[in-house]
Design a protein around this motif. Structure first.
Motif, PDB file in Angstrom:
ATOM      1  N   UNK A 176      -5.943   0.464  -8.584  1.00  0.00           N
ATOM      2  CA  UNK A 176      -5.582   1.722  -7.922  1.00  0.00           C
ATOM      3  C   UNK A 176      -4.320   2.378  -8.454  1.00  0.00           C
ATOM      4  N   UNK A 177      -3.516   1.648  -9.231  1.00  0.00           N
ATOM      5  CA  UNK A 177      -2.357   2.331  -9.809  1.00  0.00           C
ATOM      6  C   UNK A 177      -2.780   3.203 -10.999  1.00  0.00           C
ATOM      7  N   UNK A 178      -4.040   3.048 -11.455  1.00  0.00           N
ATOM      8  CA  UNK A 178      -4.541   3.871 -12.563  1.00  0.00           C
ATOM      9  C   UNK A 178      -5.731   4.750 -12.183  1.00  0.00           C
ATOM     10  N   UNK A 186       0.813  -1.230   0.000  1.00  0.00           N
ATOM     11  CA  UNK A 186       0.000   0.000   0.000  1.00  0.00           C
ATOM     12  C   UNK A 186       0.844   1.276   0.000  1.00  0.00           C
ATOM     13  N   UNK A 187       1.879   1.259   0.770  1.00  0.00           N
ATOM     14  CA  UNK A 187       2.689   2.475   0.846  1.00  0.00           C
ATOM     15  C   UNK A 187       3.265   2.869  -0.520  1.00  0.00           C
ATOM     16  N   UNK A 188       3.756   1.850  -1.235  1.00  0.00           N
ATOM     17  CA  UNK A 188       4.313   2.140  -2.570  1.00  0.00           C
ATOM     18  C   UNK A 188       3.202   2.511  -3.553  1.00  0.00           C
ATOM     19  N   UNK A 189       2.066   1.843  -3.384  1.00  0.00           N
ATOM     20  CA  UNK A 189       0.917   2.132  -4.252  1.00  0.00           C
ATOM     21  C   UNK A 189       0.499   3.595  -4.064  1.00  0.00           C
ATOM     22  N   UNK A 190       0.450   4.044  -2.822  1.00  0.00           N
ATOM     23  CA  UNK A 190      -0.002   5.414  -2.557  1.00  0.00           C
ATOM     24  C   UNK A 190       1.020   6.445  -3.033  1.00  0.00           C
ATOM     25  N   UNK A 191       2.294   6.086  -2.926  1.00  0.00           N
ATOM     26  CA  UNK A 191       3.308   7.010  -3.436  1.00  0.00           C
ATOM     27  C   UNK A 191       3.159   7.173  -4.953  1.00  0.00           C
ATOM     28  N   UNK A 192       2.928   6.041  -5.619  1.00  0.00           N
ATOM     29  CA  UNK A 192       2.730   6.074  -7.079  1.00  0.00           C
ATOM     30  C   UNK A 192       1.470   6.877  -7.432  1.00  0.00           C
ATOM     31  N   UNK A 193       0.403   6.664  -6.656  1.00  0.00           N
ATOM     32  CA  UNK A 193      -0.850   7.390  -6.904  1.00  0.00           C
ATOM     33  C   UNK A 193      -0.641   8.898  -6.820  1.00  0.00           C
ATOM     34  N   UNK A 250      -0.533  18.012  -2.141  1.00  0.00           N
ATOM     35  CA  UNK A 250       0.727  17.422  -1.670  1.00  0.00           C
ATOM     36  C   UNK A 250       0.541  16.038  -1.070  1.00  0.00           C
ATOM     37  N   UNK A 251      -0.715  15.683  -0.808  1.00  0.00           N
ATOM     38  CA  UNK A 251      -0.977  14.336  -0.293  1.00  0.00           C
ATOM     39  C   UNK A 251      -2.301  13.849  -0.887  1.00  0.00           C
ATOM     40  N   UNK A 252      -2.548  12.561  -0.773  1.00  0.00           N
ATOM     41  CA  UNK A 252      -3.803  12.028  -1.315  1.00  0.00           C
ATOM     42  C   UNK A 252      -5.000  12.594  -0.558  1.00  0.00           C
ATOM     43  N   UNK A 253      -4.788  12.973   0.698  1.00  0.00           N
ATOM     44  CA  UNK A 253      -5.884  13.550   1.486  1.00  0.00           C
ATOM     45  C   UNK A 253      -6.319  14.905   0.919  1.00  0.00           C
ATOM     46  N   UNK A 254      -5.416  15.579   0.193  1.00  0.00           N
ATOM     47  CA  UNK A 254      -5.745  16.884  -0.387  1.00  0.00           C
ATOM     48  C   UNK A 254      -6.735  16.781  -1.546  1.00  0.00           C
ATOM     49  N   UNK A 255      -6.949  15.563  -2.004  1.00  0.00           N
ATOM     50  CA  UNK A 255      -7.867  15.340  -3.138  1.00  0.00           C
ATOM     51  C   UNK A 255      -9.220  16.015  -2.919  1.00  0.00           C
TER      52      UNK A 255
END
Ligand code: DLL
Length: 446
Positions: A277-279, A31-38, A71-76
């Motif tokens: 989720x990578x796309x 998950x951590x790598x997935x989220x960084x890629x996202x 700057x983070x996925x939470x900012x979405x």
């Protein structure tokens, strides 16, 4: 991750091998790598949208956010939504981020008016789509070397070509039958020994019924897996299809605005659809307020694309109602799961795979001589298929062939087959507030 067009499978893989992935690395990313890629891909997508799509730029400016602020996925959640009506309002190509000349293909689906929703793909988008569909096939249990009988409609609908390119990319042999000609489909299923069937669930049942009528037992044939989607269906329907066709019925989800089929698919556990989720980024929001809901809560699915070139989408409101779970799945894939879609929160109907809005039918009815502006749409399930009856009211001077004429107009303008019943003046119920335009008598999805 390995380069996009390199085959990732070994040519001979045993069908029964457990946890076989088309793209092991991508599908099992921690998950951590997935989220960084996202996040990396999200920032690139936002920059692209800001620079190349006037609507996204002006929406971001109005909301006071710039791509660099994310700057983070939470900012979405700071970003504005995109609606189906935005595509309609910028018909046909207004939301494209690439010049039309760079597009390899266009598809379309029905919109809320007579105008379709147009979507476009670059060559790279088509390759990504094929890749994700190949991943989806493998996730459902299909393997290179399988015969894939593709009964999704070919044409502007994304189902046919989407599944077709994915099956080829997997290394399967595709039978591009499209929809219709059910007797012939039964014969071809037998003769070519398809292991995999792609169809809408209602059409799969139709195939089963025709086979039964013809005395053909498809359960004894080669079929093992069905990828069924494009319309809501239930667990009860899954059990019925599995019993009648002797295969494992797997749910597949997608929508043209985001890509087409292959956005999410069930694995062999049949317990929710892995969303790639990578796309794509998936969120659930409260439909009225648009507020994000916590994991597990039921609400409207919102999707942001992370790799689309021609038609990137920011927080697209799908109108589909469901839940998300990030709990571990036994198949080893780390991508979240979307539970079964339980319905839509707008008035779009899906009749035999064709998206239909009541307003489209209204647009056909209004202005037809002899017809009053009162109507109701009645939806029923006869056998495995949805039937639409349009009840209209005559002005009192109806001609003999009015029902046939109205039905013909609906078919030619919207592409859906409807029975038409002309009622006497005053017979169609009048509204007491919001008009009830649809009587949906079909069994509810569970
Ligand atoms: O139906 C793409 C597709 C083709 C998906 C083949 C799966 C298989 P559209 O015509 O744009 O695209 O319709 C998208 O169909 O928003 C849902 O309301 C509905 N839908 C699609 N898949 C499912 C599903 C294709 N598995 C709209 N369960 C979506 C329930 C579905 N509804």
């Amino acid at each position: 991750m390995s380069a996009m067009l390199q085959p990732r499978f070994q040519a001979r893989v045993h069908h029964r091998q457990r946890a076989w992935y088309f793209d092991r690395e991508a599908e099992t990313l921690p998950r951590e790598r997935l989220e960084r890629l996202q996040l990396k891909r999200l920032r690139a997508t936002l920059k692209d949208c800001f620079e190349n799509v006037a609507l996204h730029r002006s929406r971001m400016q109005a909301a006071g956010v710039r791509p660099a602020d994310i700057r983070s996925l939470q900012d979405l959640v700071q970003l504005p939504f995109t609606l189906k009506s935005d595509l309609r309002d910028h018909y046909p190509f207004g939301l494209f981020a690439r010049p039309r000349k760079l597009l390899a293909r266009l598809h379309a689906s029905s919109g809320t008016t007579g105008k379709p929703t147009v979507v476009g793909y670059t060559h790279k988008d088509i390759a990504t789509w094929a890749e994700l569909m190949a991943r989806s096939f493998a996730c459902a249990g299909a393997r290179p070397g399988d015969v894939v009988h593709n009964a999704y409609g070919y044409g502007l609908f994304t189902g046919g070509l989407g599944a077709h390119y994915g099956a080829e990319r997997l290394g399967a042999t595709v039978v591009p039958v499209s929809g219709g000609g059910t007797e012939r489909q039964v014969a071809l299923l037998q003769d070519f020994g398809a292991r995999v069937l792609c169809a809408t669930p209602s059409y799969a049942l139709n195939i089963a019924e025709v086979a039964e009528r013809e005395g053909v037992d498809l359960k004894r044939g080669a079929l093992e897996i069905g990828l069924f989607g494009a319309e809501p269906w239930s667990e009860a329907m899954r059990r019925e299809i599995e019993a009648k066709l002797g295969l494992k019925a797997v749910d597949i989800y997608g929508l043209s605005e985001i890509m087409g089929p292959g956005v999410a698919v069930e694995c062999e556990a049949q317990d929710g659809l892995h969303g790639w989720e990578d796309h794509f980024l998936f969120e659930i929001v409260e439909p009225e307020s648009g507020e994000p809901l916590p994991e597990g809560a039921s609400g409207e699915l919102v999707i942001t694309t992370l790799t689309k070139q021609a038609l990137p989408m920011i927080r697209y409101r799908t109108r589909d109602v469901t839940r998300l779970t990030r709990s571990r799945c036994g198949c080893g894939r780390t991508h979240l799961r979307i539970k079964r879609i339980t319905g839509r929160n707008d008035d779009m109907l899906i009749i035999r795979g064709v998206n239909v809005y009541p307003s489209q039918i209204e647009a056909v009815l209004v202005g037809l001589p002899g017809i009053a502006p009162h109507y109701q749409l009645v939806l029923e399930r006869r056998g495995s298929l949805d039937e639409l009856t349009v009840e209209v009211e005559s002005t009192g001077f109806a001609s003999q062939d009015l029902e046939k004429r109205v039905s013909h107009h609906i078919k030619s303008r919207i592409g859906v087959t409807a029975a038409v019943v002309v009622k006497q003046p005053g017979e169609v119920p009048r509204s007491q507030g919001k008009a009830v335009r649809v009587r949906d008598l079909r069994p509810k999805a569970s």
